[in-house]
Design a protein around this motif. Structure first.
Motif, PDB file in Angstrom:
ATOM      1  N   UNK A 137     -16.924  10.057 -87.139  1.00 35.38           N
ATOM      2  CA  UNK A 137     -18.213  10.225 -87.840  1.00 35.38           C
ATOM      3  C   UNK A 137     -18.508   9.095 -88.821  1.00 35.38           C
ATOM      4  N   UNK A 138     -17.450   8.443 -89.336  1.00 33.23           N
ATOM      5  CA  UNK A 138     -17.694   7.351 -90.286  1.00 33.23           C
ATOM      6  C   UNK A 138     -18.409   6.191 -89.590  1.00 33.23           C
ATOM      7  N   UNK A 139     -18.077   5.927 -88.314  1.00 29.18           N
ATOM      8  CA  UNK A 139     -18.751   4.833 -87.591  1.00 29.18           C
ATOM      9  C   UNK A 139     -20.224   5.196 -87.415  1.00 29.18           C
ATOM     10  N   UNK A 140     -20.445   6.456 -87.047  1.00 26.59           N
ATOM     11  CA  UNK A 140     -21.832   6.864 -86.810  1.00 26.59           C
ATOM     12  C   UNK A 140     -22.673   6.804 -88.081  1.00 26.59           C
ATOM     13  N   UNK A 141     -22.018   6.980 -89.231  1.00 29.61           N
ATOM     14  CA  UNK A 141     -22.768   6.963 -90.495  1.00 29.61           C
ATOM     15  C   UNK A 141     -23.016   5.549 -91.000  1.00 29.61           C
ATOM     16  N   UNK A 142     -22.378   4.549 -90.363  1.00 33.05           N
ATOM     17  CA  UNK A 142     -22.558   3.163 -90.832  1.00 33.05           C
ATOM     18  C   UNK A 142     -23.694   2.509 -90.057  1.00 33.05           C
TER      19      UNK A 142
ATOM     20  N   UNK B  45     -20.329  -7.919 -99.334  1.00 32.54           N
ATOM     21  CA  UNK B  45     -21.362  -7.301-100.185  1.00 32.54           C
ATOM     22  C   UNK B  45     -21.443  -5.808 -99.929  1.00 32.54           C
ATOM     23  N   UNK B  46     -21.400  -5.441 -98.653  1.00 31.59           N
ATOM     24  CA  UNK B  46     -21.575  -4.025 -98.340  1.00 31.59           C
ATOM     25  C   UNK B  46     -20.394  -3.204 -98.849  1.00 31.59           C
ATOM     26  N   UNK B  47     -19.172  -3.782 -98.798  1.00 31.05           N
ATOM     27  CA  UNK B  47     -18.011  -3.063 -99.338  1.00 31.05           C
ATOM     28  C   UNK B  47     -18.219  -2.766-100.821  1.00 31.05           C
ATOM     29  N   UNK B  48     -18.892  -3.688-101.511  1.00 30.50           N
ATOM     30  CA  UNK B  48     -19.057  -3.552-102.960  1.00 30.50           C
ATOM     31  C   UNK B  48     -20.295  -2.746-103.337  1.00 30.50           C
ATOM     32  N   UNK B  49     -21.350  -2.849-102.514  1.00 29.37           N
ATOM     33  CA  UNK B  49     -22.618  -2.273-102.980  1.00 29.37           C
ATOM     34  C   UNK B  49     -23.123  -1.099-102.154  1.00 29.37           C
ATOM     35  N   UNK B  50     -22.546  -0.846-100.979  1.00 26.26           N
ATOM     36  CA  UNK B  50     -23.036   0.284-100.172  1.00 26.26           C
ATOM     37  C   UNK B  50     -22.822   1.604-100.906  1.00 26.26           C
ATOM     38  N   UNK B  51     -23.754   2.521-100.774  1.00 26.68           N
ATOM     39  CA  UNK B  51     -23.499   3.872-101.293  1.00 26.68           C
ATOM     40  C   UNK B  51     -22.570   4.608-100.319  1.00 26.68           C
ATOM     41  N   UNK B  52     -21.292   4.225-100.301  1.00 24.65           N
ATOM     42  CA  UNK B  52     -20.346   4.787 -99.318  1.00 24.65           C
ATOM     43  C   UNK B  52     -20.246   6.303 -99.458  1.00 24.65           C
ATOM     44  N   UNK B  53     -20.521   6.793-100.692  1.00 15.23           N
ATOM     45  CA  UNK B  53     -20.433   8.241-100.937  1.00 15.23           C
ATOM     46  C   UNK B  53     -21.357   9.021-100.012  1.00 15.23           C
ATOM     47  N   UNK B  54     -22.486   8.387 -99.611  1.00 10.20           N
ATOM     48  CA  UNK B  54     -23.422   9.101 -98.729  1.00 10.20           C
ATOM     49  C   UNK B  54     -23.419   8.502 -97.319  1.00 10.20           C
ATOM     50  N   UNK B  55     -22.697   7.406 -97.102  1.00 10.11           N
ATOM     51  CA  UNK B  55     -22.637   6.819 -95.754  1.00 10.11           C
ATOM     52  C   UNK B  55     -21.252   7.134 -95.172  1.00 10.11           C
TER      53      UNK B  55
ATOM     54  N   UNK C  66     -14.074  18.031 -94.683  1.00  4.25           N
ATOM     55  CA  UNK C  66     -13.954  19.375 -94.092  1.00  4.25           C
ATOM     56  C   UNK C  66     -12.549  19.936 -94.260  1.00  4.25           C
ATOM     57  N   UNK C  67     -11.609  19.068 -94.577  1.00  2.00           N
ATOM     58  CA  UNK C  67     -10.226  19.519 -94.727  1.00  2.00           C
ATOM     59  C   UNK C  67      -9.866  19.688 -96.209  1.00  2.00           C
ATOM     60  N   UNK C  68     -10.933  19.622 -97.030  1.00  2.00           N
ATOM     61  CA  UNK C  68     -10.741  19.754 -98.486  1.00  2.00           C
ATOM     62  C   UNK C  68      -9.817  18.702 -99.088  1.00  2.00           C
ATOM     63  N   UNK C  69      -9.908  17.491 -98.543  1.00  2.00           N
ATOM     64  CA  UNK C  69      -9.137  16.379 -99.097  1.00  2.00           C
ATOM     65  C   UNK C  69     -10.109  15.274 -99.496  1.00  2.00           C
ATOM     66  N   UNK C  70      -9.621  14.367-100.306  1.00  2.00           N
ATOM     67  CA  UNK C  70     -10.450  13.203-100.672  1.00  2.00           C
ATOM     68  C   UNK C  70     -10.714  12.362 -99.429  1.00  2.00           C
ATOM     69  N   UNK C  71     -11.970  11.921 -99.221  1.00  2.00           N
ATOM     70  CA  UNK C  71     -12.229  11.068 -98.052  1.00  2.00           C
ATOM     71  C   UNK C  71     -11.452   9.757 -98.161  1.00  2.00           C
ATOM     72  N   UNK C  72     -11.273   9.094 -97.017  1.00  2.00           N
ATOM     73  CA  UNK C  72     -10.612   7.789 -97.035  1.00  2.00           C
ATOM     74  C   UNK C  72     -11.485   6.816 -97.832  1.00  2.00           C
TER      75      UNK C  72
END
Ligand code: FAD
Ligand code: SF4
Length: 456
Positions: free
Chosen positions: A51-56, A90-100, A109-115
């Motif tokens: 899902x992380x690829x699909x969100x990028x 730039x994207x590593x530093x400025x992307x809103x990764x929290x929502x992407x 979904x496993x109640x753990x911190x995302x990577x």
């Protein structure tokens, strides 16, 4: 962090050596060291149909690059990232990764911190830049020439991909430096201007030509480029700050937030001493620029920073995580309020009159006078940027360019406008999203252009 010092770069006016206010800011997300990066990378479970690829928006093969970090192949990880997104630093530093990407990570979904995908991406690309690794070469020359207008992320990504495909790419930019908002707008606690410039140097080394001080509609016309190049890419982004007219808004301390942020990032701090002396400021707006601006003002040590937003907290378009950080840093939020007049007290202070707003059943806003006043020393409007839909002179005599609600219309698969020789992408066509969207658009347009130039 980079093998290229700023003063060795090809930009004509490379920031100079004087201190700038943006240098006062620390990175709010620190980089990872090698052990931290490998440990974090080895937490990834390499999901099927990740899902992380699909969100990028640039579809970076995230599990692949994370796997490479985990196995000690950091250069390979950087290659995976930059293949998909040449502005991967730039994207590593400025992307809103929290929502992407991180927002989509299955660990939620496993109640753990995302990577920590953004920080792993930063680790890999910074390592590659430190070692001076080069991953790309220009393609076999095709003899085709493309002009790109604007040197923001959309044009840069497009130009890079065009060079890889063997086309000549010449970028026309009105400012003295490349990068658009990536150099002039990103909050300094996420990324500094120099980092953006070093990254663009990697693109320049592929043979992209830059012409600075060239402004469409002023120093050249679109028709000239359409006549002399095989294709044109429009990457103009959005226009200057805009806000509704309010009595007294001509006070010199009432300014646009984007313009103020660009000064903070690029002007010598000696010319902005007055900013350090401020004791109070007001930011108007509820989007990400408002949240960046108020956090930047707080970060500069201004004791009282307020935000006035005409709707409620739930309606803010700014990200919730940024809002929470601003609250923690001591920014005061005043919802359902609007400034209705500014009265000059002194050269350096303004009395702001506020009204309350009410949202009617059809969603429109009515203003109820309350007679409340506040005195501040700076007002920043973060209520949006203008768009080019009404700048008829820019596109004069060029058939096929049409706007829909302020956005230039393009074919969503190729970036081609209604004029077969003209392509576009980025904020000009999406109305203002993120750097990563502009990169994705620019790359898509490069392939659209290639298709027309080679097969069309
Ligand atoms: C204050 C602010 C903070 C932001 N923070 C983030 C963030 O943290 N993360 C994120 O992902 N995104 C952020 N964004 C959004 C992001 O910067 C943009 O989505 C992205 O830069 C758009 O790229 P672009 O190439 O379409 O346009 P731009 O970056 O705007 O580049 C357009 C370029 O065209 C040039 N130009 C304009 N008119 C002409 C002309 N007539 N002739 C020649 N050149 C011209 C401009 O000078 C500029 O260099 C932020 C935006 C703002 C305003
Ligand atoms: S969603 Fe999370 S765990 Fe799954 S591949 Fe992506 S980063 Fe790894």
């Amino acid at each position: 962090m980079s093998s290229i010092p700023l003063d060795k770069m090809s930009w004509p006016d490379t920031l100079g050596h004087e201190p700038r206010l943006e240098e006062d800011f620390q990175d709010f997300k620190a980089g990872l060291n090698e052990i931290e990066a490998e440990t974090e990378a080895n937490r990834c479970i390499h999901c099927y149909e990740a899902p992380c690829i699909q969100a990028c928006p640039t579809a970076i093969n995230i599990p692949q690059f994370i796997g490479r970090i985990g196995s000690g192949n950091t250069l390979g990880a950087a290659k995976t990232i930059l293949e998909s997104n040449i502005l991967g630093h730039s994207c590593a530093l400025s992307c809103p990764t929290e929502v992407l990407c991180e927002g989509a990570c299955v660990y939620h979904h496993l109640n753990h911190k995302p990577i920590m995908i953004g920080r792993l991406q930063r680790f890999a690309v910074e390592h590659a830049y430190k070692t001076g690794a080069k991953f790309f070469v220009p393609g076999e020359p095709t003899g085709k020439r493309v002009a790109l207008i604007g040197a923001g992320p959309a044009s840069l990504a497009c130009a890079h991909e065009l060079r890889r495909l063997g086309h000549e790419a010449t970028v026309y930019e009105k400012s003295a430096l490349p990068g658009g908002l990536n150099s002039y707008g990103i909050a300094p606690y996420k990324m500094k201007t120099g980092v953006s410039l070093v990254e663009i140097e990697q693109i320049a080394t592929l043979g992209v030509q830059f012409k600075f001080g060239e402004e469409l509609g002023r120093t050249f016309q679109l028709s000239e480029l359409v006549d002399s190049y095989n294709a044109v890419f429009l990457g103009l982004g959005l226009g200057p700050d805009s806000h509704p007219p309010i009595p007294g808004d001509d006070h010199p301390r009432v300014r646009g937030a984007v313009e103020f942020i660009s000064q903070l990032k690029t002007l010598p701090s000696a010319s902005l001493n007055w900013v350090r002396e401020l004791r109070s400021a007001l930011v108007v707006g509820g989007g990400n620029t408002a949240l960046d601006a108020c956090r930047e003002l707080k970060g500069l040590g201004i004791p009282s920073v307020r935000v006035s937003y005409r709707r409620g907290q739930a309606e803010m378009s700014g990200y919730l995580h940024e809002f929470k950080s601003a609250l923690q840093e001591g920014v005061e939020f005043h919802f359902n309020t609007v400034p209705v007049s500014f009265t000059s007290r002194t050269e350096n202070s303004i009395q702001v009159e506020f009204s309350q707003t009410r949202i009617t059943h059809d969603g429109s806003i009515t203003v109820v006078p309350t007679g409340s006043f506040v005195e501040v020393e700076l007002v920043l409007f973060a209520t949006g940027q203008s768009n080019f839909s009404k700048s008829k002179n820019l596109f004069a005599e060029i058939p096929g360019l049409e706007f829909d609600r302020g956005k230039l219309k393009i074919d969503p698969n190729t970036g081609q406008t209604g004029n077969p020789k003209i392509f576009s992408g980025g904020d000009l066509t999406n109305g203002g999203k993120e750097v990563v969207n502009a990169v994705s658009d620019g790359k898509r347009a490069a392939h659209g252009i290639h298709e027309v130039l080679i097969h069309g």
